[in-house]
Design a protein around this motif. Structure first.
Motif, PDB file in Angstrom:
ATOM      1  N   SER A   1      50.279  27.285  57.994  1.00 29.19           N
ATOM      2  CA  SER A   1      51.678  27.464  58.373  1.00 29.19           C
ATOM      3  C   SER A   1      52.376  28.420  57.408  1.00 29.19           C
ATOM      4  O   SER A   1      53.176  29.265  57.817  1.00 29.19           O
ATOM      5  CB  SER A   1      52.410  26.127  58.404  1.00 29.19           C
ATOM      6  N   GLY A   2      52.071  28.299  56.119  1.00 29.89           N
ATOM      7  CA  GLY A   2      52.646  29.212  55.139  1.00 29.89           C
ATOM      8  C   GLY A   2      52.165  30.636  55.337  1.00 29.89           C
ATOM      9  O   GLY A   2      52.938  31.589  55.191  1.00 29.89           O
TER      10      GLY A   2
ATOM     11  N   ARG B   1      51.281  31.961  58.172  1.00 28.31           N
ATOM     12  CA  ARG B   1      51.945  32.505  59.355  1.00 28.31           C
ATOM     13  C   ARG B   1      53.361  32.960  59.024  1.00 28.31           C
ATOM     14  O   ARG B   1      53.800  34.022  59.466  1.00 28.31           O
ATOM     15  CB  ARG B   1      51.959  31.455  60.476  1.00 28.31           C
ATOM     16  N   ARG B   2      54.096  32.160  58.226  1.00 26.85           N
ATOM     17  CA  ARG B   2      55.442  32.566  57.824  1.00 26.85           C
ATOM     18  C   ARG B   2      55.399  33.827  56.983  1.00 26.85           C
ATOM     19  O   ARG B   2      56.227  34.743  57.151  1.00 26.85           O
ATOM     20  CB  ARG B   2      56.131  31.436  57.051  1.00 26.85           C
ATOM     21  N   TRP B   3      54.445  33.886  56.077  1.00 19.71           N
ATOM     22  CA  TRP B   3      54.298  35.051  55.201  1.00 19.71           C
ATOM     23  C   TRP B   3      53.976  36.298  56.020  1.00 19.71           C
ATOM     24  O   TRP B   3      54.541  37.367  55.804  1.00 19.71           O
ATOM     25  CB  TRP B   3      53.214  34.773  54.171  1.00 19.71           C
TER      26      TRP B   3
ATOM     27  N   ARG C   1      54.675  36.850  59.193  1.00 20.72           N
ATOM     28  CA  ARG C   1      55.820  37.263  60.004  1.00 20.72           C
ATOM     29  C   ARG C   1      56.813  38.083  59.201  1.00 20.72           C
ATOM     30  O   ARG C   1      57.426  39.020  59.712  1.00 20.72           O
ATOM     31  CB  ARG C   1      56.506  36.030  60.612  1.00 20.72           C
ATOM     32  N   ARG C   2      56.975  37.733  57.914  1.00 21.09           N
ATOM     33  CA  ARG C   2      57.920  38.479  57.090  1.00 21.09           C
ATOM     34  C   ARG C   2      57.437  39.902  56.815  1.00 21.09           C
ATOM     35  O   ARG C   2      58.244  40.790  56.549  1.00 21.09           O
ATOM     36  CB  ARG C   2      58.162  37.740  55.768  1.00 21.09           C
TER      37      ARG C   2
END
Length: 294
Positions: free
Chosen positions: A76-77, A79-81, A83-84
């Motif tokens: 999950s981390g 994926r967030r990373w 996306r940024r």
């Protein structure tokens, strides 16, 4: 809990420095640097840095940020990373500002140096034509290799603990020091290097870090930060030597970088009262997760 989970920032910096410096060592020791080893890195795309420097850069900040994020935050981390990394949708005024203000500030600041006015010349049309292609290349190399680590991983965690201005004053010298082995190579004009050059480079990196902190906090766009970083490199590697052909490429360009970044940092510190684009509540009471602890 593992060490990376307890100390993600420390782990990140250890990996970023360790991986990069390890892979830069052959370049520094080669004939492109100290001359201890008997070979020379060939020029690819017009520079020995393509093979000598770039692989180590890619294995430093961006790879370290990816590894530590995977170890501390899981899929999950990641994926967030990820996306940024592609959050490029900001107003066109941001991109226009970056494209115009960075070269204008670098050139204007140089005119403050002794003899710069008499040394100035108009750049050739071929230089102007090659500016955007080189800028794109710099985004995909220097910008991509460094900024996902320094600004996207490290900066939010540091400023959550210390605030944006103190955090920038901490991250900036670390960012500058990461480059120090390269001062023993062609990258900095070795052997014509003295102690003042790396010291001034670290100072310039610290001042520029303040500017990049504001850009990142205000725009919330990592690609924009990558563009600022890449544009600074493009200005001083392509445009600046053509506009000031009689100035010292290494020493005077360092002076110009310090002047332009310093003036910009001073304006931003005063204008934002040290918040550098971060909301006041986030500075006073930062919301931290366990993974944000250093």
């Amino acid at each position: 809990m593992t060490f990376p989970q307890r100390r993600p920032l420390v782990t990140f910096f250890l990996l970023a420095f360790g991986l990069t410096w390890l892979f830069w060592l052959p370049y520094v020791l080669s004939a492109n640097g100290l001359g201890v080893l008997p070979w020379r890195f060939p020029a690819v795309l017009g520079s020995s840095q393509t093979l000598g420097v770039l692989p180590g850069a890619y294995l430093g900040p961006i790879t370290s940020a990816l590894l530590v994020t995977a170890l501390t935050e899981g899929r999950s981390g990641l994926r967030r990373w990820a996306r940024r990394l592609v959050r490029w949708r900001v107003g066109l005024r941001w991109y226009a500002g970056v494209l115009l203000v960075v070269p204008a500030a670098a050139v204007a600041s140089t005119f403050l140096l002794p003899g710069a006015v008499d040394a100035a010349a108009w750049p050739a049309l071929s230089v102007l034509a090659g500016y955007l292609p080189l800028l794109v290349l710099q985004v995909l190399t220097t910008g991509l290799a460094e900024e996902p680590g320094w600004r996207d991983f490290a900066q939010p965690r540091i400023q959550a603990r210390f605030g944006p201005l103190p955090g920038s004053l901490l991250l900036g010298p670390l960012w500058g020091a990461w480059h120090l082995p390269l001062f023993f190579s062609e990258w900095a004009g070795w052997p014509d290097v003295d102690w003042s050059m790396p010291a001034e480079f670290v100072l310039g990196s610290t001042l520029l870090s303040i500017v990049l902190t504001w850009v990142f906090n205000r725009s919330e766009s990592l690609p924009l930060v990558m563009l600022v970083h890449a544009n600074v490199n493009t200005v001083f590697s392509l445009l600046w030597p053509e506009v000031f052909p009689r100035l010292d490429l290494f020493r005077d360009s360092l002076h110009a970088m310090v002047l332009s970044a310093g003036l910009a940092a001073l304006v931003l510190i005063v204008a934002t009262r040290g918040r550098l684009g971060l909301a006041r509540a986030d500075v006073i009471e930062p919301r931290m997760t366990p993974a944000m602890n250093g």
